[in-house]
Design a protein around this motif. Structure first.
Motif, PDB file in Angstrom:
ATOM      1  N   LEU A  70       0.857  -1.185   0.000  1.00 53.54           N
ATOM      2  CA  LEU A  70       0.000   0.000   0.000  1.00 53.54           C
ATOM      3  C   LEU A  70       0.892   1.233   0.000  1.00 53.54           C
ATOM      4  O   LEU A  70       1.839   1.320   0.789  1.00 53.54           O
ATOM      5  N   LEU A  71       0.583   2.176  -0.875  1.00 56.52           N
ATOM      6  CA  LEU A  71       1.254   3.470  -0.889  1.00 56.52           C
ATOM      7  C   LEU A  71       0.268   4.519  -0.412  1.00 56.52           C
ATOM      8  O   LEU A  71      -0.864   4.587  -0.902  1.00 56.52           O
ATOM      9  N   GLY A  72       0.686   5.349   0.518  1.00 55.10           N
ATOM     10  CA  GLY A  72      -0.205   6.392   1.021  1.00 55.10           C
ATOM     11  C   GLY A  72       0.577   7.584   1.531  1.00 55.10           C
ATOM     12  O   GLY A  72       1.686   7.439   2.058  1.00 55.10           O
ATOM     13  N   VAL A  73      -0.012   8.760   1.369  1.00 58.08           N
ATOM     14  CA  VAL A  73       0.617   9.988   1.847  1.00 58.08           C
ATOM     15  C   VAL A  73       0.145  10.275   3.267  1.00 58.08           C
ATOM     16  O   VAL A  73      -1.052  10.202   3.566  1.00 58.08           O
ATOM     17  N   GLN A 117       2.007  18.632  12.893  1.00 63.84           N
ATOM     18  CA  GLN A 117       2.928  19.213  13.881  1.00 63.84           C
ATOM     19  C   GLN A 117       4.179  19.756  13.190  1.00 63.84           C
ATOM     20  O   GLN A 117       4.630  20.870  13.473  1.00 63.84           O
ATOM     21  N   GLU A 118       4.724  18.986  12.246  1.00 62.38           N
ATOM     22  CA  GLU A 118       5.946  19.379  11.545  1.00 62.38           C
ATOM     23  C   GLU A 118       5.661  20.109  10.240  1.00 62.38           C
ATOM     24  O   GLU A 118       6.587  20.602   9.594  1.00 62.38           O
ATOM     25  N   ASN A 119       4.382  20.150   9.845  1.00 65.92           N
ATOM     26  CA  ASN A 119       3.960  20.790   8.599  1.00 65.92           C
ATOM     27  C   ASN A 119       4.725  20.222   7.397  1.00 65.92           C
ATOM     28  O   ASN A 119       5.292  20.944   6.585  1.00 65.92           O
ATOM     29  N   LEU A 153       9.222  14.263   3.061  1.00 63.36           N
ATOM     30  CA  LEU A 153       9.420  15.463   2.263  1.00 63.36           C
ATOM     31  C   LEU A 153       9.716  16.637   3.187  1.00 63.36           C
ATOM     32  O   LEU A 153       9.444  16.580   4.394  1.00 63.36           O
ATOM     33  N   LYS A 154      10.247  17.698   2.636  1.00 69.43           N
ATOM     34  CA  LYS A 154      10.557  18.876   3.436  1.00 69.43           C
ATOM     35  C   LYS A 154       9.393  19.852   3.500  1.00 69.43           C
ATOM     36  O   LYS A 154       9.489  20.888   4.155  1.00 69.43           O
TER      37      LYS A 154
END
Length: 313
Positions: free
Chosen positions: A264-267, A272-274, A296-297
């Motif tokens: 499974l791929l999910g974002v 908290q870290e935005n 990701l940044k």
């Protein structure tokens, strides 16, 4: 397969066209289908070897207020509680017979892509996420109409006025053209965006919010075995939210042949870290959580719907 739609505003006829493609995106066939007195196009559909299936939710639309600019498109949509929704079965062959059945107290949001049909069985089973219109917390019995999704503005939705999404099982006998069953698969499971591994449509994956019937933001992933009505869940850390998953069938690393399991791929969105991250989860051992996170940044906008095409990489 895919569908397109266009409405004739005067007659309120919704014109749908279902298209099937080969692996190179060449059109194999197109099937037209008209729905009378339908103000809003279906949002999703599913398929079997014989039919396309979609739910026609009972809605009304105040076109005048929209055209005058007095209200936005979401504000002029109204749910009609007094009328059942219709489940349409559209024949995949031009000489086949299409049919419809009524489904009470239901508003469909998404379907798993493939219907389930056991060998030599006359029934078709559709798994869908949707709202229970018999839930009096959000749909009082004394009302025949309610606004569609009462929270659209602000930095985040007001879940106090949004019904929880639930996974439903809808069973129809294609011979008698009668509704056999329409019920919740797991009572209390707040679940959306059902996805399947195409090799086994009885196992469903998706983001979930809780298992106690509340309307809350998605904060976990869920694997639902519809044969046994059991679930596996994984929950994120505080203030980390899940999005829709993409199912990726596993392959043998030596022969490249398909295996029975899937990834499974999910974002994930970390409030908290935005920032966002891509999570990779073992679909058959979901409770262990991600085997990998690619951070990701920056945050990504909330995304909807995707697929995995291995031959295009």
């Amino acid at each position: 397969a895919a569908f397109t739609w266009a409405q004739e505003p005067i007659t309120k006829t919704m014109k749908l066209e279902f298209s099937e493609y080969d692996s190179n995106w060449n059109v194999k066939q197109k099937i037209p289908y008209n729905v009378q007195n339908c103000p809003m196009a279906p949002h999703d559909f599913c398929w079997s070897s014989d039919y396309y299936g979609f739910f026609e939710n009972s809605m009304s639309f105040d076109l005048t207020q929209f055209l005058m600019g007095a209200k936005g498109p979401a504000q002029v949509l109204v749910q009609n509680l007094a009328k059942p929704c219709k489940l349409h079965f559209v024949s995949r062959t031009k000489d086949g017979a299409s049919f419809q059945v009524h489904v009470p107290d239901f508003f469909c949001i998404h379907n798993s892509a493939r219907m389930v049909q056991q060998d030599e069985s006359t029934t078709l089973t559709i798994f869908s996420s949707g709202w229970d219109l018999a839930d009096e917390r959000y749909y009082p019995k004394e009302k025949s109409k309610v606004p569609f999704l009462g929270s659209w503005g602000g930095e985040y939705p007001n879940f106090d006025v949004i019904p929880p999404s639930t996974l439903f099982r809808t069973v129809v006998d294609k011979t008698t053209k009668q509704l056999v069953d329409h019920s919740k698969v797991i009572a209390g499971l707040n679940f959306e965006h059902p996805h399947i591994d195409p090799r086994d449509p009885t196992v469903i994956y998706g983001p979930c919010s809780n298992t106690v019937g509340l309307s809350t933001a998605p904060s976990g992933y869920c694997r639902v075995d519809t044969k046994t009505n059991t679930i596996q869940t994984w929950w994120t850390e505080t203030r980390v939210f899940t999005e829709e998953v993409v199912v990726v069938p596993k392959r043998n690393p030596e022969t490249n042949e398909p295996r029975d399991e899937c990834w499974l791929l999910g974002v994930l969105h970390d409030a908290q870290e935005n920032r966002s991250s891509l999570a990779i989860v073992d679909g058959d051992d979901l409770e262990k959580g991600p085997v990998c996170r690619i951070h990701l940044k920056h945050p990504l906008a909330y995304s909807l719907h995707g697929t995995f095409a291995p031959n295009k990489i």
